[in-house]
Design a protein around this motif. Structure first.
Motif, PDB file in Angstrom:
ATOM      1  N   PRO A  96       5.221  28.778  19.149  1.00 29.28           N
ATOM      2  CA  PRO A  96       6.510  28.479  18.496  1.00 29.28           C
ATOM      3  C   PRO A  96       6.370  27.294  17.533  1.00 29.28           C
ATOM      4  O   PRO A  96       5.720  26.298  17.862  1.00 29.28           O
ATOM      5  CB  PRO A  96       7.423  28.125  19.673  1.00 29.28           C
ATOM      6  N   LYS A  97       6.982  27.450  16.354  1.00 29.69           N
ATOM      7  CA  LYS A  97       6.829  26.417  15.311  1.00 29.69           C
ATOM      8  C   LYS A  97       7.394  25.085  15.774  1.00 29.69           C
ATOM      9  O   LYS A  97       6.816  24.034  15.542  1.00 29.69           O
ATOM     10  CB  LYS A  97       7.544  26.875  14.030  1.00 29.69           C
ATOM     11  N   ASP A  98       8.562  25.134  16.380  1.00 28.35           N
ATOM     12  CA  ASP A  98       9.196  23.906  16.864  1.00 28.35           C
ATOM     13  C   ASP A  98       9.504  24.072  18.351  1.00 28.35           C
ATOM     14  O   ASP A  98      10.581  24.527  18.722  1.00 28.35           O
ATOM     15  CB  ASP A  98      10.476  23.633  16.062  1.00 28.35           C
ATOM     16  N   PRO A  99       8.564  23.701  19.195  1.00 29.40           N
ATOM     17  CA  PRO A  99       8.732  23.948  20.637  1.00 29.40           C
ATOM     18  C   PRO A  99      10.001  23.313  21.199  1.00 29.40           C
ATOM     19  O   PRO A  99      10.564  23.827  22.170  1.00 29.40           O
ATOM     20  CB  PRO A  99       7.485  23.323  21.262  1.00 29.40           C
ATOM     21  N   ASP A 100      10.431  22.202  20.597  1.00 32.11           N
ATOM     22  CA  ASP A 100      11.616  21.536  21.145  1.00 32.11           C
ATOM     23  C   ASP A 100      12.899  22.284  20.830  1.00 32.11           C
ATOM     24  O   ASP A 100      13.925  22.046  21.448  1.00 32.11           O
ATOM     25  CB  ASP A 100      11.709  20.104  20.582  1.00 32.11           C
ATOM     26  N   ALA A 101      12.832  23.169  19.837  1.00 28.54           N
ATOM     27  CA  ALA A 101      14.047  23.859  19.418  1.00 28.54           C
ATOM     28  C   ALA A 101      14.345  25.073  20.288  1.00 28.54           C
ATOM     29  O   ALA A 101      15.401  25.685  20.150  1.00 28.54           O
ATOM     30  CB  ALA A 101      13.918  24.282  17.950  1.00 28.54           C
ATOM     31  N   ILE A 102      13.417  25.409  21.157  1.00 23.74           N
ATOM     32  CA  ILE A 102      13.655  26.612  21.964  1.00 23.74           C
ATOM     33  C   ILE A 102      13.910  26.232  23.424  1.00 23.74           C
ATOM     34  O   ILE A 102      13.559  25.146  23.878  1.00 23.74           O
ATOM     35  CB  ILE A 102      12.470  27.605  21.872  1.00 23.74           C
ATOM     36  N   SER A 103      14.525  27.183  24.130  1.00 23.36           N
ATOM     37  CA  SER A 103      14.908  26.913  25.519  1.00 23.36           C
ATOM     38  C   SER A 103      13.689  26.977  26.432  1.00 23.36           C
ATOM     39  O   SER A 103      12.630  27.493  26.048  1.00 23.36           O
ATOM     40  CB  SER A 103      15.934  27.951  25.962  1.00 23.36           C
TER      41      SER A 103
END
Lengths: 93, 1005
Positions: A28-35
């Motif tokens: 994932p490009k932005d790991p923090d943006a996903i649950s």
């Protein structure tokens, strides 16, 4: 024992290679943006396909290059071999 | 010479070369060209073994690879081999064989009482009887193993050499009978690279067993001509005495070549005894022939009951008469050939044919020869124990289910039976080909191919010689064409005069007039003693699937893998279920086709070649100085260096004390070393490691932890910046290869835009780490001392300089917690460096130490070892290493997982130290579980486990590292470590994991 057509070296015995599971699972490009659930899906969940399966292999006792191949998990026929970054080819069983 | 049953002439034996051999101690004679079986029969020996379960006397059933009865223990001493099929053992001078499965002798065997009690030993007997009580199985097993078992394995080391050979070919032809020879000839003439394989000592297959002609000449002469031509072809390899043992994916086939097994001389040490071929074939022609089926009648296992085709082989190929008065029992025409050949050879022959009024050219020929033909009849019983003495014959009903009328007794010493022929589809089936049931043959034949292969001849269901030759020719041509060869000079199919055959009458169980199992047994699987009654019983007990039937009755699970029994058993089962044979299904044929010894599989990868050891440049020194070694990965690492009279504990205590009180040295060459270069190298490390790397100054070292994406620790090590775009990473000894693969994976699959190159340089460097208060004195005496000062070479930096005149990289890093210098030189100078440091250190009492002392020293400091304190479920925070996890630098591998619910729990197992409370000298055991509350018996709630435990002379007591749930909040708490051997659990106190020099001043000195 498979005969695998390394895209860099040509056909070689399976014992020269190692399979590293399902292909085309991008980090994932932005790991923090996903649950957490989505992250766990990336971490752990893999499809267990009956039929055409795209998977990553590395020619670890050869050129040490990674590549993808499409394999029919029923017949173990390798339907296509392609380099990293290339789109998975459409294949028929 | 007393070969009473040897015919005066004929056969393919070499009468000029008589051979002497021993069977069960008796000296017998035969000829070169014999098999053990044919030589035994020539001497009138029919009783050659006892059966597996009932210990019934057994004789020779077949003349080939399918033999299930006549298994012998061959040779003596370390060369002895059990379960050798006497039909496949070439006779040589001085051969020694013993019968198996009997005690005290073959003729009088105590365990044959099993036969009397056989009604208590039905199918599934072991499963039913020995299940209760479970703890008694160990006792039962010993007795059962003693009574059963097939032969004995050798006790000594195998003295022979075995080889592997890798080969490719255009066309591999499996089987050198008529079809295989034609296929090889056709493909060979087309110029293809051909490998022709046959199990027998010579090519020819069924042609060697008959008396017919091909192209107007005796078949054997025709074979010789073809062989001459094949031998003249440069691209054709001919492998007799070679079995295709397995047919795997992508036309990968394994062959077992018995190179010297047939010779009386022991191998000379240069020639391998056997050669295991691994062949990749573009195309395969299967010409594996057919195996005759036994008929299932009462006491069909008596010595002297043989397959009809085998009898023919013995008469024609080996010039042996297996009996003087023969009854031929058949349901098809092929056995009439046997009757004719027996008669020609001087024996009497009576044919009992289950078919009413059989018609066919062979039947007529037999009739014309005056052979008595009893049609529409069946053998209802075989008389005789250790040898057939006669048979009882009754009228068979038209449907073959019952017998009627009175019985007629015929005296005989040989029963030649034929229940039809099964195409040998094993290799076809292994190649994933699909079978179909052919009604006219009453057998399974190849249907759809999966691999690049074609079946030809009898294995394809074509039982006539002309068809075999024609199909072989066509298959050879097609294979050559598909392998890319233009076929110009195609051979023509030879001419053959052949009799028309009548049909087959399938009869799966020959009725005896009594209930199955009464008055004797109908054997299906001779080797595993499975009878028709067993199949019937499993049917009554509800077994429906053929796979279950197989496992329950053990049918087809002997060393012969059911080569003769499989189809018969399936057909009987189908009959009981009232379905057709194909509806009942067939079990899967699996490799290997041929018994394959471990020697052949191992090849030369035995002894020191089994798992080659990696040795450091200083290895010989370690050996000279009495080091005990430990395997770490593939490396041999010195474990400790005991002095005369010292125990391991003594040595380790001495070594650990020296490292903290004086100076000590360790061979650290085995640590993985990866040279990482490229403009993006620093950014790459930043993503791979948990801490920050962009600003690491040139010449500085930094410790790093590597995680998997799940946030768990996976490797650690110190990495040094050698240049702006160049780093040297060290890894754990055992993890080096995995780490390199890991780095390459990310660079090639996820971040291909990064310009970074990784090269393993582990083997290029030799490393000596010098630790202790006098470390600077020792290393300094070998270089410019001032270059090593605390300000010149501060802790966690590296400098290049000459040490003892050798260009070196000197790192100030420490795994002991002492002042330490890690000196790296090119590998070839490693021993010189080691010796120089050893010499220079003498006046300081320098002590070499091994991995055990290294582990104690690091544990005193609370330094973790990946794979010891960690097990793939441990985060940096669990290890109390929050300090190494950057909160600022952005993303890195594993970071996101810290926020996962399970990873963020505060009651996770955390690294702590442990002190034993009662006895400070008691050393805990690695892996020992820890509980907060002791109960009289398990289960108890386990709150953690010991990861490392040692006696520490520097601390003056035992120490341990452990992971404990919420451990950091439990300092001072008491836990208990139950002992494996019982007794009172050990009381332990939770402490800080750093036991020595908590401030860490010594390493920085």
């Amino acid at each position: 024992m498979f005969l695998i057509d390394c895209p860099y070296c040509g056909p070689r015995q399976q014992t020269e290679f190692h399979c590293h599971g399902e292909a085309h699972i991008a980090r994932p490009k932005d790991p923090d943006a996903i649950s957490d659930v989505e992250w766990a899906d990336y971490l752990f969940n893999r499809s267990n396909t009956k039929g055409v399966f795209y998977e990553r292999w590395v020619h670890n006792h050869g050129c040490r290059r990674w590549f993808n191949l499409a394999r029919d998990t029923v017949s173990d026929r390798i339907l296509a071999v392609y380099r990293m970054g290339e789109k998975p080819p459409r294949v028929k069983k | 010479m007393t070969q009473k049953f040897r015919l005066a002439e004929g056969g393919r034996i070499n009468r000029d070369h008589p051979v002497q051999f021993q069977f069960d101690g008796a000296t017998l004679h035969g000829y070169e060209g014999d098999t053990l079986a044919s030589a035994l029969l020539a001497n009138g020996v029919h009783l050659v073994g006892r059966s597996f379960k009932y210990h019934r006397p057994r004789g020779i059933l077949s003349a080939g690879a399918e033999e299930s009865n006549a298994l012998v223990q061959l040779r003596e001493g370390p060369r002895t081999e059990p379960n050798m099929r006497s039909t496949m053992v070439a006779l040589f001078d001085g051969l020694k064989a013993e019968s198996q499965n009997r005690w005290p002798s073959l003729s009088f065997d105590v365990w044959s009482v099993n036969n009397l009690f056989s009604r208590f030993l039905p199918a599934g007997f072991y499963y039913k009887t020995f299940m209760w009580p479970a703890s008694f199985w160990m006792t039962y097993e010993k007795v059962i193993r003693n009574a059963a078992g097939l032969g004995k394995g050798p006790l000594g080391r195998d003295p022979d050499r075995y080889e592997h050979r890798n080969q490719w070919c255009d066309v591999l032809v499996a089987g050198g009978g008529p079809a295989g020879l034609m296929a090889a000839l056709a493909a060979g003439r087309a110029g293809a690279r051909v490998i022709l394989v046959d199990e027998q000592s010579e090519m020819g297959g069924s042609l060697l067993s008959g008396t017919g002609e091909v192209d107007g000449k005796p078949a054997a002469d025709w074979v010789a001509e073809i062989m001459d031509e094949l031998r003249s072809m440069e691209e054709v390899t001919i492998l007799p005495r070679t079995s295709v043992s397995g047919y795997y994916d992508y036309n990968f086939l394994t062959l077992l070549e018995r190179v010297t097994d047939h010779l009386d001389d022991e191998p000379d040490g240069k020639t391998p005894r056997q050669r295991f071929w691994q062949v990749r074939a573009k195309q395969v022609v299967l010409a594996t022939g057919a195996i005759e089926r036994p008929l299932t009648f009462l006491n069909n296992d008596r010595p002297g009951v043989m397959l009809a085709g085998a009898v023919r082989t013995y008469v024609n190929r080996y010039a042996v008469l297996p009996g003087l008065k023969a009854v031929i029992f058949t349901n098809n025409d092929s056995a009439y050939d046997t009757a004719l050949d027996l008669r020609r050879a001087g024996a009497s022959a009576t044919v009992v044919d289950v078919r009413k009024a059989p018609r066919g050219a062979l039947v007529e020929a037999a009739r014309a020869a005056g052979i008595d033909i009893m049609d529409g009849k069946a053998i209802v019983k075989v008389n005789g124990g250790k040898r057939v003495t006669g048979v009882l014959i009754r009228e068979l009903s038209e449907d073959g289910k019952t017998v009627t009328g009175g019985s007629q007794s015929i005296g005989c010493d040989l029963v030649a039976m034929s229940g039809g022929w099964n195409p040998t589809v094993h290799l076809f089936s292994q190649s994933r080909g699909k079978l179909r049931f052919d009604e006219s043959l009453a057998a399974f034949v190849p249907d759809k191919s999966f691999a690049d292969e074609r079946s030809a001849g009898a294995c394809n269901g074509s039982m006539k010689l002309l068809d075999c030759l024609t199909e072989g020719l066509k298959a050879g041509l097609a294979a050559a064409r598909d392998a890319g060869f233009n076929v110009r000079k195609a051979p023509t199919a030879p001419k053959v005069d052949e009799a028309e055959e009548g049909g087959i009458m399938p009869i799966w169980v020959v009725p005896s007039g009594k209930r199955l199992g009464q008055g004797g047994k109908h054997f299906i699987d001779f080797q595993n003693d499975v009878t028709a009654a067993d199949v019937s019983l499993s049917h009554r007990e509800g077994y429906v699937s053929v796979e279950h039937l197989k496992r329950y009755t053990t049918m087809g699970m002997g060393t012969d893998q059911g080569k003769t029994s499989n189809v018969n058993a399936l057909a009987i089962m189908a009959d009981l279920q009232g379905v057709s044979v194909p509806e009942a299904g067939i079990t899967t044929f699996r490799p290997p086709w041929a018994l394959t010894g471990f020697g052949a599989i191992a090849g030369r990868n035995v002894g020191e070649f089994m798992d080659p050891a990696r040795l450091t440049a200083m290895h010989d020194w370690h050996v000279e100085h009495g080091a005990k070694f430990e395997d770490v990965g593939q490396w041999k690492r010195p474990w400790y260096y005991p002095k005369p009279g010292e125990s391991m504990a003594d040595a380790v205590n001495r070594e650990t004390l020296a490292a903290r009180s004086a100076v000590a040295m360790v061979d650290a060459s085995t640590l993985g070393k990866i040279d990482i270069q490229g403009p993006d190298a620093a950014e790459f490390l930043n993503r791979i490691y948990t801490n920050a790397w962009l600003k690491l100054p040139l010449g500085s070292c930094r410790y790093g932890l590597m995680l998997h994406e799940d946030g768990m620790v996976f490797d650690d090590g110190v990495t040094t910046r050698l240049a702006e775009n160049r780093f040297l990473m060290t890894t754990t000894t055992g993890g080096a290869a995995n780490v390199l693969t890991w780095l390459e994976e990310w660079l090639q699959t996820e971040w291909p835009e990064m310009k970074v190159y990784c090269t393993s340089v582990t083997e290029q460097w030799a490393t000596v780490s010098v630790s202790g208060p006098y470390a600077r004195h020792v290393v300094g005496s070998l270089t410019d001392y001032d270059k090593l000062g605390p300000k010149d070479l501060p802790f966690m930096t590296m400098a290049e300089m000459d040490i003892a005149g050798i260009p070196a990289r000197v790192y100030r890093i420490s795994f002991t917690g002492e002042l330490a210098f890690e000196v790296n030189v090119p590998r070839r100078q490693g021993l010189a460096l080691w010796r120089a440091i050893w010499e220079a250190g003498q006046k300081y009492g320098i002590t070499p130490y091994g991995t055990e002392a290294m582990h104690v020293l690091r544990a005193e400091k609370g330094f973790i070892i990946v794979g010891q304190e960690t097990d793939g479920t441990v985060t940096p925070m669990d290890m109390g290493m929050d300090w190494i996890v950057s909160k600022k630098k952005g993303d890195f591998i594993g970071r996101r997982s810290f926020a996962r619910e399970d990873t963020a729990r505060d009651d996770r197992k955390q690294l702590v130290g442990l002190y034993t409370e009662d006895d400070p000298h008691h050393v805990l055991v690695e892996g020992q579980q820890l509980v907060a509350e002791v109960k009289p018996t398990p289960p108890m709630k386990m709150v953690g486990h010991v990861t490392s435990a040692y006696f520490s002379s520097n601390v003056g007591r035992s120490i341990a590292l452990a992971v404990v749930e919420g451990g950091r909040e439990r300092m001072g708490e008491t836990l208990y470590a139950p002992r494996l051997e019982g007794g009172r659990p050990v009381k332990v106190t939770i402490t800080d994991p750093v036991f020595f020099d908590k401030e860490g001043v010594r390493a920085r000195g």
